[in-house]
Scaffold this active site. Structure first.
Site, PDB file in Angstrom:
ATOM      1  N   ASN A   1       0.875  -1.179   0.000  1.00  0.00           N
ATOM      2  CA  ASN A   1       0.000   0.000   0.000  1.00  0.00           C
ATOM      3  C   ASN A   1       0.908   1.224   0.000  1.00  0.00           C
ATOM      4  OD1 ASN A   1      -1.820   2.037   0.423  1.00  0.00           O
ATOM      5  ND2 ASN A   1      -2.330   1.450   2.532  1.00  0.00           N
TER       6      ASN A   1
ATOM      7  N   LYS B   1       0.101   4.238  -0.347  1.00  0.00           N
ATOM      8  CA  LYS B   1      -0.574   5.436   0.173  1.00  0.00           C
ATOM      9  C   LYS B   1      -0.317   6.619  -0.772  1.00  0.00           C
ATOM     10  CE  LYS B   1      -0.086   3.489   4.733  1.00  0.00           C
ATOM     11  NZ  LYS B   1      -0.103   3.688   6.154  1.00  0.00           N
TER      12      LYS B   1
ATOM     13  N   HIS C   1      -9.554   1.063   4.703  1.00  0.00           N
ATOM     14  CA  HIS C   1      -8.301   1.282   5.435  1.00  0.00           C
ATOM     15  C   HIS C   1      -8.582   2.249   6.595  1.00  0.00           C
ATOM     16  CE1 HIS C   1      -4.239   2.566   6.392  1.00  0.00           C
ATOM     17  NE2 HIS C   1      -3.824   1.472   5.789  1.00  0.00           N
TER      18      HIS C   1
ATOM     19  N   GLU D   1      -7.024   4.690   7.720  1.00  0.00           N
ATOM     20  CA  GLU D   1      -6.822   6.116   7.402  1.00  0.00           C
ATOM     21  C   GLU D   1      -8.043   6.684   6.687  1.00  0.00           C
ATOM     22  OE1 GLU D   1      -3.071   5.611   5.403  1.00  0.00           O
ATOM     23  OE2 GLU D   1      -2.142   5.111   7.317  1.00  0.00           O
TER      24      GLU D   1
ATOM     25  N   GLU E   1      -5.465  -4.876  10.674  1.00  0.00           N
ATOM     26  CA  GLU E   1      -4.446  -3.855  10.882  1.00  0.00           C
ATOM     27  C   GLU E   1      -4.732  -3.093  12.172  1.00  0.00           C
ATOM     28  OE1 GLU E   1      -2.487  -2.721   6.912  1.00  0.00           O
ATOM     29  OE2 GLU E   1      -4.236  -1.452   7.164  1.00  0.00           O
TER      30      GLU E   1
ATOM     31  N   GLY F   1       2.348   2.346  10.886  1.00  0.00           N
ATOM     32  CA  GLY F   1       3.286   3.453  10.732  1.00  0.00           C
ATOM     33  C   GLY F   1       3.945   3.886  12.031  1.00  0.00           C
TER      34      GLY F   1
ATOM     35  N   SER G   1       3.418  -1.999  10.623  1.00  0.00           N
ATOM     36  CA  SER G   1       4.873  -2.010  10.855  1.00  0.00           C
ATOM     37  C   SER G   1       5.502  -3.372  10.564  1.00  0.00           C
ATOM     38  CB  SER G   1       5.194  -1.539  12.280  1.00  0.00           C
ATOM     39  OG  SER G   1       4.732  -0.216  12.477  1.00  0.00           O
TER      40      SER G   1
ATOM     41  N   GLY H   1       4.811   1.450   4.909  1.00  0.00           N
ATOM     42  CA  GLY H   1       6.130   2.073   4.788  1.00  0.00           C
ATOM     43  C   GLY H   1       7.171   1.203   4.105  1.00  0.00           C
TER      44      GLY H   1
HETATM   45  C1  PEP Z   1      -0.885   0.230   6.291  1.00  0.00           C
HETATM   46  O1  PEP Z   1      -1.148   1.419   6.412  1.00  0.00           O
HETATM   47  O2  PEP Z   1      -1.630  -0.510   5.633  1.00  0.00           O
HETATM   48  C2  PEP Z   1       0.319  -0.271   6.953  1.00  0.00           C
HETATM   49  C3  PEP Z   1       0.350  -1.527   7.284  1.00  0.00           C
HETATM   50  O3  PEP Z   1       1.310   0.646   7.179  1.00  0.00           O
HETATM   51  P1  PEP Z   1       2.754   0.350   7.828  1.00  0.00           P
HETATM   52  O4  PEP Z   1       3.264  -0.935   7.230  1.00  0.00           O
HETATM   53  O5  PEP Z   1       3.577   1.535   7.449  1.00  0.00           O
HETATM   54  O6  PEP Z   1       2.542   0.223   9.297  1.00  0.00           O
END
Ligand code: PEP
Length: 254
Positions: free
Chosen positions: A9, A11, A97, A99, A169, A175, A215, A237
């Site tokens: 992803n 983003k 998601h 966000e 998640e 993040g 993460s 990320g």
């Molecule tokens: C995400 O936003 O789907 C995600 C898993 O982000 P990160 O891996 O950066 O924690």
């Protein structure tokens, strides 16, 4: 047999040029994957036709979008429909998601419509769920996630559910560098599978791919993916650098 997936992803990151280079590097370094193991790259809307062209004809690596609108067409300035995504060569779409739930006020009711739009247009859905920190601290995460799944997905038929992947998640892990322990991930994934089994039967639950996100990186992916109910990851990320992303893909392919 259920699929294993590592999905990127991106983003709101990367220019078209940067995205093209990243996909080229992922293709160049991609390990051989058996038919049930897949990579999905969810690039931003303006990248999608480019990403689709780069992945065209490649086995086990697919293009995804990060969102779609809840209506089929019409006066919704700035929105993108599931039908448009399909026509651009998109195969998967991320729905719900955290966000989008938080910053764009997406409710479970809206997510039902988005999921329906996606499935009606032949897209595979990656449906996100997960609890905020206060819910985890209160130890009520199972009820919280169960409600998200019931309200977001339980209107679907068994046949439709075959085209849905769930991504768990925990918001406190996205993040933040703070990953759920493999035991926390396994416990929640097992709970999700039981929730699905109670509504759709054991076969549907066994077939369902459940991804972990939050993460995830090369150093923790192998331990997370070794859990019996963790079928891969949704990666934020660490999906922006080819070597890190491929390190996570390798953890799935072993
Ligand atoms: C995400 O936003 O789907 C995600 C898993 O982000 P990160 O891996 O950066 O924690």
């Amino acid at each position: 047999m259920r699929k294993k997936i590592v999905a990127a992803n991106w983003k709101m990151n990367l220019t078209l040029e940067e995205g093209k280079t990243l996909v080229d590097n992922i293709i160049a370094g991609q390990p051989a994957l058996s038919a049930t193991k897949k990579i999905v790259i969810a690039s931003p809307y303006v990248h999608l036709t480019q990403t689709a062209a780069q992945l065209n004809g490649k086995d086990n690596i697919h293009v995804g979008a990060q969102n779609c609108y809840s209506e089929a067409s019409g006066a919704y300035t700035g929105e993108i429909s599931a039908g448009m995504l399909k026509s651009a060569g998109v195969e998967y779409v991320i729905i719900g998601h955290s966000e989008r739930r938080e910053y764009f006020n997406e409710t479970n009711t809206m997510l039902v419509k988005k999921t329906d739009q996606a499935l009606n247009n032949g897209l595979e859905v990656i449906f996100c769920c997960g609890e905020p920190l206060a819910i985890r601290d209160a130890d009520t995460q199972n009820t919280y996630v169960e409600k998200q799944i019931k309200e977001g997905l339980f209107h679907l038929s068994n046949e439709q559910l075959k085209h849905v992947v769930i991504a768990y998640e925990p918001i406190w892990a996205i993040g933040t560098g703070r990953t759920a322990s493999s035991q926390q991930a396994q416990d929640m994934h097992n709970h999700i599978r039981n929730v699905i089994a109670a509504q759709y039967g054991q076969d549907a639950a066994s077939y369902l791919t459940i991804l972990y996100g939050g993460s995830c990186k090369p150093s923790n992916a192998a331990e997370l993916f070794a859990c019996p109910d963790v079928d891969g990851g949704l990666i934020g990320g660490a999906s922006l650098k080819a070597d890190e992303f491929l390190g996570i893909v390798s953890a799935m392919s072993n």
